[in-house]
Design a protein around this motif. Sequence first.
Motif, PDB file in Angstrom:
ATOM      1  N   THR A   1       0.838  -1.208   0.000  1.00  0.00           N
ATOM      2  CA  THR A   1       0.000   0.000   0.000  1.00  0.00           C
ATOM      3  C   THR A   1       0.871   1.256   0.000  1.00  0.00           C
ATOM      4  OG1 THR A   1      -0.185  -0.014   2.422  1.00  0.00           O
ATOM      5  CG2 THR A   1      -1.911  -1.159   1.166  1.00  0.00           C
TER       6      THR A   1
ATOM      7  N   ILE B   1      -2.023   0.490  13.258  1.00  0.00           N
ATOM      8  CA  ILE B   1      -2.304  -0.852  12.746  1.00  0.00           C
ATOM      9  C   ILE B   1      -1.147  -1.769  13.142  1.00  0.00           C
ATOM     10  CG2 ILE B   1      -2.542  -2.247  10.647  1.00  0.00           C
ATOM     11  CD1 ILE B   1      -3.910   0.238   9.370  1.00  0.00           C
TER      12      ILE B   1
ATOM     13  N   PRO C   1       2.310   2.862  11.246  1.00  0.00           N
ATOM     14  CA  PRO C   1       1.496   3.829  10.512  1.00  0.00           C
ATOM     15  C   PRO C   1       2.206   4.158   9.210  1.00  0.00           C
ATOM     16  CG  PRO C   1       2.818   4.974  12.119  1.00  0.00           C
ATOM     17  CD  PRO C   1       3.153   3.500  12.244  1.00  0.00           C
ATOM     18  N   SER C   2       1.548   4.877   8.315  1.00  0.00           N
ATOM     19  CA  SER C   2       2.226   5.351   7.115  1.00  0.00           C
ATOM     20  C   SER C   2       3.399   6.236   7.550  1.00  0.00           C
ATOM     21  CB  SER C   2       1.246   6.125   6.235  1.00  0.00           C
ATOM     22  OG  SER C   2       0.522   7.080   6.991  1.00  0.00           O
TER      23      SER C   2
ATOM     24  N   THR D   1      -9.804  -2.505  21.464  1.00  0.00           N
ATOM     25  CA  THR D   1      -9.687  -3.186  20.167  1.00  0.00           C
ATOM     26  C   THR D   1      -8.316  -2.931  19.557  1.00  0.00           C
ATOM     27  OG1 THR D   1     -10.611  -1.230  19.118  1.00  0.00           O
ATOM     28  CG2 THR D   1     -12.146  -3.011  19.636  1.00  0.00           C
TER      29      THR D   1
ATOM     30  N   ARG E   1       2.406  12.263  15.902  1.00  0.00           N
ATOM     31  CA  ARG E   1       1.048  11.756  15.763  1.00  0.00           C
ATOM     32  C   ARG E   1       0.341  11.864  17.105  1.00  0.00           C
ATOM     33  NH1 ARG E   1      -1.081   7.247  12.287  1.00  0.00           N
ATOM     34  NH2 ARG E   1      -2.606   6.035  13.425  1.00  0.00           N
TER      35      ARG E   1
ATOM     36  N   HIS F   1       0.911  -5.018  12.349  1.00  0.00           N
ATOM     37  CA  HIS F   1       1.192  -5.877  11.203  1.00  0.00           C
ATOM     38  C   HIS F   1       1.678  -7.244  11.675  1.00  0.00           C
ATOM     39  CE1 HIS F   1       1.008  -1.852   9.612  1.00  0.00           C
ATOM     40  NE2 HIS F   1       0.977  -2.315   8.386  1.00  0.00           N
TER      41      HIS F   1
ATOM     42  N   ARG G   1     -12.411   2.984   6.921  1.00  0.00           N
ATOM     43  CA  ARG G   1     -11.611   3.728   5.931  1.00  0.00           C
ATOM     44  C   ARG G   1     -11.636   2.964   4.617  1.00  0.00           C
ATOM     45  NH1 ARG G   1      -5.185   4.482   6.885  1.00  0.00           N
ATOM     46  NH2 ARG G   1      -5.191   2.267   6.353  1.00  0.00           N
TER      47      ARG G   1
ATOM     48  N   PRO H   1      -4.967   5.341  17.032  1.00  0.00           N
ATOM     49  CA  PRO H   1      -4.354   4.022  17.194  1.00  0.00           C
ATOM     50  C   PRO H   1      -3.626   3.563  15.926  1.00  0.00           C
ATOM     51  CG  PRO H   1      -6.718   3.803  16.881  1.00  0.00           C
ATOM     52  CD  PRO H   1      -6.441   5.271  16.986  1.00  0.00           C
TER      53      PRO H   1
ATOM     54  N   ALA I   1      -6.401  -2.958  15.441  1.00  0.00           N
ATOM     55  CA  ALA I   1      -6.466  -3.205  13.995  1.00  0.00           C
ATOM     56  C   ALA I   1      -5.279  -4.085  13.629  1.00  0.00           C
ATOM     57  CB  ALA I   1      -6.412  -1.888  13.231  1.00  0.00           C
TER      58      ALA I   1
ATOM     59  N   ALA J   1     -10.998   7.301  14.050  1.00  0.00           N
ATOM     60  CA  ALA J   1      -9.848   6.922  13.223  1.00  0.00           C
ATOM     61  C   ALA J   1      -9.307   8.177  12.550  1.00  0.00           C
ATOM     62  CB  ALA J   1     -10.273   5.903  12.164  1.00  0.00           C
ATOM     63  N   PRO J   2      -7.965   8.337  12.475  1.00  0.00           N
ATOM     64  CA  PRO J   2      -7.427   9.534  11.835  1.00  0.00           C
ATOM     65  C   PRO J   2      -7.831   9.615  10.382  1.00  0.00           C
ATOM     66  CG  PRO J   2      -5.643   8.067  12.484  1.00  0.00           C
ATOM     67  CD  PRO J   2      -6.918   7.473  12.969  1.00  0.00           C
ATOM     68  N   GLY J   3      -7.982   8.452   9.743  1.00  0.00           N
ATOM     69  CA  GLY J   3      -8.520   8.447   8.391  1.00  0.00           C
ATOM     70  C   GLY J   3      -9.913   9.052   8.358  1.00  0.00           C
TER      71      GLY J   3
ATOM     72  N   ARG K   1      -3.320  -6.449  10.464  1.00  0.00           N
ATOM     73  CA  ARG K   1      -3.284  -6.768   9.031  1.00  0.00           C
ATOM     74  C   ARG K   1      -1.999  -7.482   8.667  1.00  0.00           C
ATOM     75  NH1 ARG K   1      -1.686  -4.381   3.896  1.00  0.00           N
ATOM     76  NH2 ARG K   1      -0.170  -2.716   4.128  1.00  0.00           N
TER      77      ARG K   1
ATOM     78  N   GLU L   1      -3.661   3.371   1.124  1.00  0.00           N
ATOM     79  CA  GLU L   1      -3.631   2.557   2.331  1.00  0.00           C
ATOM     80  C   GLU L   1      -4.696   1.463   2.356  1.00  0.00           C
ATOM     81  OE1 GLU L   1      -3.727   5.818   2.199  1.00  0.00           O
ATOM     82  OE2 GLU L   1      -2.258   6.715   3.567  1.00  0.00           O
ATOM     83  N   SER L   2      -4.519   0.564   3.322  1.00  0.00           N
ATOM     84  CA  SER L   2      -5.446  -0.555   3.465  1.00  0.00           C
ATOM     85  C   SER L   2      -6.849  -0.076   3.816  1.00  0.00           C
ATOM     86  CB  SER L   2      -4.944  -1.511   4.556  1.00  0.00           C
ATOM     87  OG  SER L   2      -4.935  -0.872   5.818  1.00  0.00           O
TER      88      SER L   2
HETATM   89  O1  TXA Z   1      -1.980   0.433   4.356  1.00  0.00           O
HETATM   90  C1  TXA Z   1      -1.916   0.738   5.550  1.00  0.00           C
HETATM   91  O2  TXA Z   1      -2.823   0.483   6.350  1.00  0.00           O
HETATM   92  C2  TXA Z   1      -0.635   1.442   6.023  1.00  0.00           C
HETATM   93  C3  TXA Z   1       0.545   0.484   5.870  1.00  0.00           C
HETATM   94  C4  TXA Z   1       1.821   1.025   6.455  1.00  0.00           C
HETATM   95  O3  TXA Z   1       0.206  -0.756   6.428  1.00  0.00           O
HETATM   96  N1  TXA Z   1      -0.778   1.900   7.374  1.00  0.00           N
HETATM   97  C5  TXA Z   1      -1.582   2.942   7.707  1.00  0.00           C
HETATM   98  O4  TXA Z   1      -1.534   3.294   9.039  1.00  0.00           O
HETATM   99  O5  TXA Z   1      -2.273   3.532   6.908  1.00  0.00           O
HETATM  100  P1  TXA Z   1      -2.121   4.674   9.606  1.00  0.00           P
HETATM  101  O6  TXA Z   1      -1.645   4.729  11.018  1.00  0.00           O
HETATM  102  O7  TXA Z   1      -1.713   5.790   8.735  1.00  0.00           O
HETATM  103  O8  TXA Z   1      -3.670   4.446   9.620  1.00  0.00           O
HETATM  104  C6  TXA Z   1      -4.263   3.532  10.548  1.00  0.00           C
HETATM  105  C7  TXA Z   1      -5.770   3.568  10.464  1.00  0.00           C
HETATM  106  C8  TXA Z   1      -6.291   4.831  11.056  1.00  0.00           C
HETATM  107  O9  TXA Z   1      -7.419   5.290  10.318  1.00  0.00           O
HETATM  108  C9  TXA Z   1      -6.638   4.367  12.469  1.00  0.00           C
HETATM  109  O10 TXA Z   1      -7.518   5.187  13.135  1.00  0.00           O
HETATM  110  C10 TXA Z   1      -7.222   3.014  12.188  1.00  0.00           C
HETATM  111  O11 TXA Z   1      -6.331   2.492  11.219  1.00  0.00           O
HETATM  112  N2  TXA Z   1      -7.207   2.187  13.402  1.00  0.00           N
HETATM  113  C11 TXA Z   1      -6.145   1.594  13.984  1.00  0.00           C
HETATM  114  N3  TXA Z   1      -6.520   0.935  15.103  1.00  0.00           N
HETATM  115  C12 TXA Z   1      -7.855   1.104  15.233  1.00  0.00           C
HETATM  116  C13 TXA Z   1      -8.839   0.675  16.164  1.00  0.00           C
HETATM  117  N4  TXA Z   1      -8.532  -0.071  17.226  1.00  0.00           N
HETATM  118  N5  TXA Z   1     -10.115   1.055  15.961  1.00  0.00           N
HETATM  119  C14 TXA Z   1     -10.445   1.803  14.893  1.00  0.00           C
HETATM  120  N6  TXA Z   1      -9.568   2.256  13.965  1.00  0.00           N
HETATM  121  C15 TXA Z   1      -8.298   1.910  14.127  1.00  0.00           C
END
Ligand code: TXA
Length: 318
Positions: A32, A62, A140-141, A115, A55, A64, A193, A60, A117, A220-222, A119, A178-179
Amino acid sequence: MGATALKPDPAAIAEAARVLRAGGLVAFPTETVYGLGADATDGRAVARLFEAKRRPAFNPLIVHVAGIEAARELVAWTERAETLARRFWPGPLSLVLPRRPGCPVSMLAGSGLPTLAVRAPRGRTAEALLAETGRPVAAPSANAAGAVSPTCARHVLDALGDAVDLVLDDGPCAIGIESTVVDLNGGIARLLRPGGTPAEDIEALIGKLAEPGSSDAPRAPGQLASHYATSLPLRIDAAGAGPGEALLSFGPEAPPGAAAERNLSPGGDPVEAAANLFAALHELDRSGCAAIVAMPVPEDGLGRAIMDRLRRAAAPRP
Ligand code: TXA
Ligand code: MG
């Protein structure tokens, strides 16, 4: 100055795994975008990661993992999770599920939420690194919080070079966006997202996904209105660029006359457009123009994720 980028040969992968296990930060390519990785079980490493990206700690990360078996050790697995992971892993899909009792992932990685996330990413470098590290990797990205995501090692070095211990450079990311994040923590599955796995493909397996944004959805920041922000102002406008403006075009009928232009896909292919999106934004951001104007992309398949990113990039900044 800053980190060196290494080609991901076996020696570099072994070194990157050693750095991660010692509490360091490693940027690595996934299918991604480039991620900024830390050992998810090491609270201090995860704290460094939040610091490096600037950040907010309520966003939160992800986690991996190498595959389904590793995920089951961290979260309360379900039948729907099994169905989706079997079909889409390794690949661009993150599943939000309850932490298992005794889950070794640092509470900070999940921002204190009950919870996580999880992947399993695709791509030879990411897969080899996770296998070699033998631990869950929070990533994270690899960009500064709120800014355009990185799809090549140069973007990472420019944004975070000094804060990263090692960068694995395996060229541009295949998918480029992103995913997809799906919340399976509850009765109805929710799309938190849109991303690299089209929502339609997920719905074909587990039924209709609820939209994010209802009051019980985790933050979610997304989901923040302003995200993926360029330095230049960006607007989405079918009519095209004005004088001195850069055009992010799509398809064969881009209006002529822009001061600078990147076409996401002259043939109108949303998959190609997703792969080019963030690199094109990085380039137009440096064009010296007054603003970036983005043409709309049809919202099916990956087009939905592309328009999600463009709307947030165009949103008023905080
Ligand atoms: O493709 C991707 O997902 C990339 C690559 C590096 O794997 N990673 C990525 O991470 O985009 P980041 O931190 O930029 O985005 C993580 C997303 C955010 O929208 C965050 O809020 C959501 O995942 N997230 C993570 N843990 C969560 C949780 N427990 N509940 C709800 N949303 C969560
Ligand atoms: Mg991000």
